[in-house]
Design an enzyme around this catalytic site. Sequence first.
Site, PDB file in Angstrom:
ATOM      1  N   ALA A  25       0.838  -1.203   0.000  1.00  0.00           N
ATOM      2  CA  ALA A  25       0.000   0.000   0.000  1.00  0.00           C
ATOM      3  C   ALA A  25       0.869   1.248   0.000  1.00  0.00           C
ATOM      4  O   ALA A  25       0.570   2.229  -0.673  1.00  0.00           O
ATOM      5  CB  ALA A  25      -0.919  -0.006   1.214  1.00  0.00           C
ATOM      6  N   TYR A  27       3.893   1.490  -1.184  1.00  0.00           N
ATOM      7  CA  TYR A  27       4.507   1.603  -2.508  1.00  0.00           C
ATOM      8  C   TYR A  27       3.512   2.195  -3.507  1.00  0.00           C
ATOM      9  O   TYR A  27       3.840   3.091  -4.284  1.00  0.00           O
ATOM     10  CB  TYR A  27       4.972   0.228  -2.975  1.00  0.00           C
ATOM     11  CG  TYR A  27       5.485   0.219  -4.396  1.00  0.00           C
ATOM     12  CD1 TYR A  27       6.793   0.591  -4.675  1.00  0.00           C
ATOM     13  CD2 TYR A  27       4.655  -0.149  -5.455  1.00  0.00           C
ATOM     14  CE1 TYR A  27       7.260   0.602  -5.973  1.00  0.00           C
ATOM     15  CE2 TYR A  27       5.112  -0.139  -6.754  1.00  0.00           C
ATOM     16  CZ  TYR A  27       6.421   0.233  -7.001  1.00  0.00           C
ATOM     17  OH  TYR A  27       6.875   0.256  -8.300  1.00  0.00           O
ATOM     18  N   ASP A  28       2.283   1.687  -3.494  1.00  0.00           N
ATOM     19  CA  ASP A  28       1.264   2.224  -4.404  1.00  0.00           C
ATOM     20  C   ASP A  28       1.018   3.706  -4.141  1.00  0.00           C
ATOM     21  O   ASP A  28       0.762   4.474  -5.066  1.00  0.00           O
ATOM     22  CB  ASP A  28      -0.048   1.452  -4.262  1.00  0.00           C
ATOM     23  CG  ASP A  28      -0.008   0.113  -4.972  1.00  0.00           C
ATOM     24  OD1 ASP A  28       0.921  -0.088  -5.762  1.00  0.00           O
ATOM     25  OD2 ASP A  28      -0.880  -0.728  -4.722  1.00  0.00           O
ATOM     26  N   SER A  74       3.650  -4.375 -16.543  1.00  0.00           N
ATOM     27  CA  SER A  74       2.867  -4.163 -15.331  1.00  0.00           C
ATOM     28  C   SER A  74       1.533  -3.527 -15.735  1.00  0.00           C
ATOM     29  O   SER A  74       1.238  -3.410 -16.926  1.00  0.00           O
ATOM     30  CB  SER A  74       3.629  -3.257 -14.354  1.00  0.00           C
ATOM     31  OG  SER A  74       3.855  -1.988 -14.940  1.00  0.00           O
ATOM     32  N   GLU A 108     -10.980 -10.030 -12.420  1.00  0.00           N
ATOM     33  CA  GLU A 108     -10.509 -11.088 -11.524  1.00  0.00           C
ATOM     34  C   GLU A 108      -9.720 -10.481 -10.378  1.00  0.00           C
ATOM     35  O   GLU A 108      -9.227  -9.355 -10.472  1.00  0.00           O
ATOM     36  CB  GLU A 108      -9.633 -12.091 -12.280  1.00  0.00           C
ATOM     37  CG  GLU A 108      -8.358 -11.478 -12.846  1.00  0.00           C
ATOM     38  CD  GLU A 108      -7.631 -12.411 -13.791  1.00  0.00           C
ATOM     39  OE1 GLU A 108      -7.251 -13.502 -13.349  1.00  0.00           O
ATOM     40  OE2 GLU A 108      -7.444 -12.027 -14.970  1.00  0.00           O
ATOM     41  N   LYS A 110      -6.727  -9.611  -7.930  1.00  0.00           N
ATOM     42  CA  LYS A 110      -5.296  -9.363  -8.159  1.00  0.00           C
ATOM     43  C   LYS A 110      -4.501  -9.952  -7.002  1.00  0.00           C
ATOM     44  O   LYS A 110      -4.434  -9.377  -5.918  1.00  0.00           O
ATOM     45  CB  LYS A 110      -5.021  -7.867  -8.290  1.00  0.00           C
ATOM     46  CG  LYS A 110      -3.569  -7.532  -8.622  1.00  0.00           C
ATOM     47  CD  LYS A 110      -3.405  -6.028  -8.781  1.00  0.00           C
ATOM     48  CE  LYS A 110      -1.965  -5.679  -9.141  1.00  0.00           C
ATOM     49  NZ  LYS A 110      -1.017  -6.042  -8.074  1.00  0.00           N
ATOM     50  N   ARG A 131       9.607 -12.320 -13.352  1.00  0.00           N
ATOM     51  CA  ARG A 131       9.447 -11.153 -14.222  1.00  0.00           C
ATOM     52  C   ARG A 131      10.726 -10.339 -14.337  1.00  0.00           C
ATOM     53  O   ARG A 131      11.062  -9.843 -15.401  1.00  0.00           O
ATOM     54  CB  ARG A 131       8.316 -10.252 -13.720  1.00  0.00           C
ATOM     55  CG  ARG A 131       8.122  -9.022 -14.621  1.00  0.00           C
ATOM     56  CD  ARG A 131       6.855  -8.276 -14.309  1.00  0.00           C
ATOM     57  NE  ARG A 131       6.840  -7.686 -12.987  1.00  0.00           N
ATOM     58  CZ  ARG A 131       5.819  -6.994 -12.499  1.00  0.00           C
ATOM     59  NH1 ARG A 131       4.731  -6.841 -13.223  1.00  0.00           N
ATOM     60  NH2 ARG A 131       5.866  -6.484 -11.291  1.00  0.00           N
ATOM     61  N   CYS A 436      22.077  24.084   1.759  1.00  0.00           N
ATOM     62  CA  CYS A 436      22.189  22.637   1.567  1.00  0.00           C
ATOM     63  C   CYS A 436      22.862  21.981   2.771  1.00  0.00           C
ATOM     64  O   CYS A 436      23.938  22.432   3.190  1.00  0.00           O
ATOM     65  CB  CYS A 436      23.001  22.358   0.305  1.00  0.00           C
ATOM     66  SG  CYS A 436      23.346  20.603   0.034  1.00  0.00           S
TER      67      CYS A 436
END
Length: 733
Positions: A25, A27-28, A74, A108, A110, A131, A436
């Site tokens: 979640a 990551y999404d 993907s 369907e 996932k 993959r 910086c």
Amino acid sequence: MRLAKQIARANRLYHAEDAPEISDAEYDALVRRNAELEAAFPHLIRADSPSALVGHEVAASPLGKVAHEVRMMSLDNAFTDEEVGEFVARVRRFLALGDDAEVAMTAEDKIDGLSCSLRYENGKLVRAATRGDGQVGEDVTANVAHIADIPQELRWGQHHPPTPSSEEEGEQFALFKAPSSLEEGVGGGGPTEQPPEVLEIRGEVYMAKSDFLALNAAQEAKGDKLFANPRNAAAGSLRQKDASVTAARPLRFLAHGWGAASDVPAASQYEMMQKIARWGVPVSPLLVRCTSTADLLAHYRSIGQQRPNLPYDIDGVVYKVDRLDWQERLGFVAKAPRWGMAHKFPAERAETTLEAIDIQVGRTGKLTPVGRLKPVLVGGVTVTNVTLHNRDEIGRLGLRVGDRIVLQRAGDVIPQVVENLTREEPRDPYHFPDHCPECASEAVAEEGEVDVRCTAGLICPAQRVERLKHFVGRPALDIEGLGEKTIVEFYQLGWLNSPADIFRLRKRRSDIVGREGWKDKSVDNLLAAIEAKRSPDAARLLFGLGIRHIGAVTARDLLKRFVTLPALRAVAEATHSSPDGGGGPAQLVEGHPPADGLPPRSGEEAIAELLSIDGVGPVVVEALADFFHEPHNVAVWEDLLSEVSPPDYIVETKASAVAGKIVVFTGKLETMSRDEAKAQAEALGARAAGSVSAKTGLVVAGPGAGTKLKQAAALGIEVIDEAAWAEIVKNAG
């Protein structure tokens, strides 16, 4: 922005190392945030945007590498009903379908597992691969031999439905009730024909929830490390050097599609999945065919309600256009098919305390604030860090160290802060740094931008190292063995300060040998990997330089047009002769002749030439002009090209009558959409343009063509109708 680096790190940990630091979640949410920012501010799209990347490259591994014959893509994500409706509408627009035309789709669950491709030849399993980055995966053939769901030989003649892994799993599936308006899920009986001679079946290797709990209980009893979640356990179990370890783990498999095939004996996705099930490979029992957006959403909600009772973890529902001929017409974008979409489940939320705000400096000098959190469990994953994005986001939320905040995980990815619960409490505000933290140089935000950046460029240690890491990374030169640790080590030794220095490391062989971790063979392997990139792909080299707003796709688009890097440099330098770029006649850097050997262009001509490229706007033109206007950048460029010799950038296309021509489509297209027409032109080696000029080679005119048709006639340009264009496409070699 820091999002690109965070997503790249998450991809590496998730896909290559099976050691994710963040949840799905989270990551999404990162990917979602990146997509939202790119959509809202297309001129700010970074060179290292992850939007065109799939998975992660195969890292050094005892397992062999396998090149996929058909790339494993993907899926783009949707998070709302409106986005699903827009997905269906986009399909209609691309295919030029009427509002009343039925657009059937499969839907369907996932599964949250590890993607795997199974290659069958004459019905026998000959190879299995993960993959990886979509193009190259790991060879796991020996390991999948121990997964009962994966047959070593396909069967045909009679359907054998997939069997649950346990009585409990069968009961869990029995709980599911699909909406009555939908077609039944895969599983009908009856004979089936022999499978194609070559067939790659693709799906997910996963671990059932009950098996995962039992495995972790056994791990705990032995004092071994526990797995974070079922997906992590499945991935770690499949990618074992010792296949006996895999054999001891309860792995399962469900197919969701196919790759290379000598024949596809079906006209639809649904029909083909039924055949795969009848050949003995399990397919989700929740796969149905829907004929409306309402049915898609109804199935999504039904699966969501039953999600806690399913035997395996899922994170959404996948929709695919059912007709295979439509899938072929729709094609693909950078990393995903136009004909498919993943509808993710809603985000999860939790409260915690913001304990610190750290500032990280990225490759382009951006100062990114990162919140350090009191650890909190969100959706089964412990979260300790959260990106705060930028100075404006901190101000919008009124964030200060010590605040109580609400986190949200959208689709199981890195969380984002959605609410500050204590912003009204009296406390000193947080002051974003104006210098910086790495080099103490001034940090400012350019006019119209929200990002604060260090102004030091390559002088800043953080930027120098990050730019070198970007240069050798997978989307750029992809130099194997030159990882983050090595770059930092060699930089600290003073051996690496610019990209060209990488190709001078061969002179330091004797210095490298004998250092910790470096022996003769490892040094020779590294130097060989570097030497192999002496003739790099020009687009990858351009992308690797990290010019702002020049991503991987834009780099390819630029090189498709200009073919060589010197030609691109020449037109970029010429832009400074325009009134907007400094005025006056065309200025040549240091009095050199044009780099492409062509007559000097005026600034207006150079800018127009760049803007004529699809996907190139004023921001990209300005970025190129600024890069080559800076003497230090030109020095880095010339130094690098003294070490490498990229060949001309030639894109492989089908032989056709329009190869090399500029094609203009005008009027109403009746059998295809404008997007499909442009995609066809590019595949034939032509370039689609939006206006007619003396350089136009062909005009395709449909009903209602007006001014452009008149312009073509005046210039003597060939004009054909849509049927004639279809013949050109059909006859292309």
